[in-house]
Design a protein around this motif. Structure first.
Motif, PDB file in Angstrom:
ATOM      1  N   MET A 179      89.239   7.795  23.318  1.00 12.33           N
ATOM      2  CA  MET A 179      88.702   7.511  21.995  1.00 12.33           C
ATOM      3  C   MET A 179      89.691   7.932  20.908  1.00 12.33           C
ATOM      4  N   ILE A 182      92.453   5.182  20.710  1.00 17.61           N
ATOM      5  CA  ILE A 182      91.991   3.916  20.137  1.00 17.61           C
ATOM      6  C   ILE A 182      91.693   4.053  18.651  1.00 17.61           C
ATOM      7  N   LEU A 183      91.009   5.116  18.261  1.00 16.46           N
ATOM      8  CA  LEU A 183      90.682   5.290  16.842  1.00 16.46           C
ATOM      9  C   LEU A 183      91.932   5.578  16.006  1.00 16.46           C
ATOM     10  N   LEU A 189      87.962   0.890  13.295  1.00 17.82           N
ATOM     11  CA  LEU A 189      86.850   1.190  14.195  1.00 17.82           C
ATOM     12  C   LEU A 189      86.386   2.630  14.049  1.00 17.82           C
ATOM     13  N   TRP A 191      83.392   5.519  16.141  1.00 15.32           N
ATOM     14  CA  TRP A 191      82.570   5.692  17.335  1.00 15.32           C
ATOM     15  C   TRP A 191      81.230   4.982  17.162  1.00 15.32           C
ATOM     16  N   THR A 193      80.548   2.228  15.638  1.00 16.04           N
ATOM     17  CA  THR A 193      80.657   0.776  15.855  1.00 16.04           C
ATOM     18  C   THR A 193      80.958   0.442  17.314  1.00 16.04           C
ATOM     19  N   LEU A 194      81.577   1.369  18.034  1.00 15.53           N
ATOM     20  CA  LEU A 194      81.933   1.116  19.433  1.00 15.53           C
ATOM     21  C   LEU A 194      80.818   1.455  20.412  1.00 15.53           C
ATOM     22  N   ALA A 198      80.131  -0.055  24.063  1.00 17.27           N
ATOM     23  CA  ALA A 198      80.731   0.711  25.156  1.00 17.27           C
ATOM     24  C   ALA A 198      79.685   1.304  26.102  1.00 17.27           C
ATOM     25  N   ARG A 386      86.318  -4.640  18.200  1.00 18.68           N
ATOM     26  CA  ARG A 386      85.381  -3.924  19.086  1.00 18.68           C
ATOM     27  C   ARG A 386      85.508  -4.414  20.524  1.00 18.68           C
ATOM     28  N   ALA A 389      88.814  -3.196  21.907  1.00 21.86           N
ATOM     29  CA  ALA A 389      88.757  -1.763  22.202  1.00 21.86           C
ATOM     30  C   ALA A 389      87.993  -1.499  23.492  1.00 21.86           C
ATOM     31  N   VAL A 390      86.872  -2.170  23.696  1.00 19.84           N
ATOM     32  CA  VAL A 390      86.100  -1.979  24.925  1.00 19.84           C
ATOM     33  C   VAL A 390      86.892  -2.469  26.135  1.00 19.84           C
TER      34      VAL A 390
END
Length: 450
Positions: A179, A182-183, A189, A191, A193-194, A198, A386, A389-390
């Motif tokens: 995390m 990615i952030l 993004l 947490w 929104t993910l 996720a 999103r 990222a996933v």
């Protein structure tokens, strides 16, 4: 750690320089004790830094950015390392761990897998050492009724439960390295929104593993298994509340201080670790226990922070490589190449996932590949951020269960004295073959809804 916090929280340039100099001294002092892989990554980082100096007209900003990224991950690892120290000294952790290990066979996979994911929130990769050692101690020939085949079957099933549970961390943990990477590279993004994307992905990953564990269970050994009584789940519930409190403290610091979540981890986790240690020390002599906790940290700081040398070198060095590689690559040409593939949305996210996993099989840490892909695709022109990222979080999880070169695989390999190739490719091969298409189909479904 203090220098990094001063820089990130209060924007003090003095703090940045304090962190940079201190970290370089730390790496020099710890160099003789580093493992071969850690030394290799640091040497490649130095080589790449030299290429940056040679190729770029203004290399200093890039070098400082790379060093700052290394400082951030060193602080991140050390912050979680303090929690690990508190956990390893905790009676509650030992009791909760034993509760997980002693479950009946039908419930062993979900309790071990979810328990590993839960413990991993706090002690990160230390959970593999903790649970792996517990499995080795509990899975004796006597406990297996004298049947070596039962002992071997239990070892394989429990170790796979632990490994797959730990691989859930990139998808469920707001405190994890995944995390943070990615952030840091996709600032649009959060947490919040993910999480809605996720967490269902993690549920599918877990359910497939549980079904496969039940489906492949050695039924011919069932009659030989000695009867056991499942222990009380009370210690596990208590630990769950503790993990929830620490996680909520991170979100509270992020909200009150208006900080990004990875920065809030650097503030909240050391504070939580010291408070936890103080509660443990309180039993030894009354009072708050805080002076004794701080004394313990002071006396054993060389061992506590020295124990993180490998993670700092591997994770921090890999993140540093990602920063150094970006300006050396023709980003526009690569972006044009990606556009020429005519992949958009879910197809691009799936392609990114498969690329990260393939590179991990060759020994490239996901930090490097994820950093580069997030830089290239993070603007959302080819895929929803999103979804992308996933896809990369899934790739990180898949790399952890399939690559013989990941830290998690190497830890388990050393614990049970088996080849990492056997664990990754033979024991986990069927699961990997099933989970990859399942995640690809799931991302296509998500792509329709996002």
């Amino acid at each position: 750690m203090l220098g990094t916090l001063l820089f990130l929280v209060f924007d003090l340039e003095t703090g940045a320089w304090l962190a940079r100099v201190a970290l370089l001294i730390y790496l020099l002092v710890q160099w003789p004790r580093q493992a071969r892989m850690a030394k290799g990554i640091l040497l490649v980082t130095l080589l790449l830094a030299g290429i940056v100096v040679w190729r770029l007209p203004e290399p200093v900003p890039v070098l400082l950015q790379a060093l700052d990224r290394l400082c951030f991950f060193a602080t991140f690892v050390s912050s979680l390392g303090l929690l690990r120290v508190s956990a390893m000294r905790s009676r509650l952790v030992r009791e909760a761990g034993n509760t997980l290990i002693r479950q009946k066979p039908a419930l062993r996979y979900p309790t071990l897998s979810l328990g590993t994911a839960l413990f991993g929130l706090i002690i990160n990769i230390g959970v593999l050492n903790l649970f792996g050692a517990m499995v080795q101690r509990s899975n004796t020939l006597k406990a297996a009724g004298g049947h070596s085949d039962i002992q071997l079957a239990r070892e394989q099933r429990m170790m796979l439960s632990i490994l797959r549970g730990f691989a859930l961390a990139p998808l469920v943990s707001p405190l994890g390295v995944t995390m943070a990477v990615i952030l840091a590279n996709m600032p649009s993004l959060t947490w919040a929104t993910l999480a809605p994307v996720a967490l269902p992905t993690a549920a599918l990953f877990f359910l497939l593993g549980w079904w496969l564990d039940w489906r492949l269970r050695p039924q011919h050994l069932a009659s030989k298994v000695p009867a056991t009584r499942a222990p009380s789940l009370r210690p596990l519930w208590h630990f769950s509340l503790l993990a929830l409190a620490i996680t909520l403290s991170v979100f509270a610091v992020a909200g009150l201080g208006e900080l990004r979540l990875p920065v809030a981890v650097l503030v909240a986790c050391p504070a939580a670790a010291i408070i936890w240690m103080a509660c443990q020390r309180r039993r030894l002599g009354g009072g708050t226990g805080l002076p004794r906790a701080l004394t313990l940290l002071g006396r054993h700081s060389r061992l506590i922070f020295g124990a993180s040398r490998g993670e700092i070198a591997v994770l921090g060095g890999s993140a540093c490589l990602g920063v150094l590689l970006t300006p050396l690559i023709d980003v526009d040409a690569l972006h044009a190449l990606l556009i020429s593939t005519h992949l958009h949305g879910a197809a691009m996210a799936i392609a990114a996932m498969l690329l990260v996993v393939a590179l991990a099989q060759l020994g490239l840490n996901p930090i490097v590949s994820v950093t580069l892909l997030a830089t290239l695709l993070g603007d959302g022109s080819l895929a929803d951020p999103r979804l992308l990222a996933v896809g990369m979080m899934c790739a990180w999880s898949l790399s952890m269960i399939s690559s013989p070169f990941t830290a998690s695989m190497l830890v388990l390999s050393q614990l049970i004295r088996r080849s990492p190739y056997q664990i990754a490719w033979r024991w986990n091969g069927v699961f990997f073959v099933l989970v990859v298409p399942m995640l690809a189909i799931w991302m296509m479904v998500l792509g329709q809804g996002l």
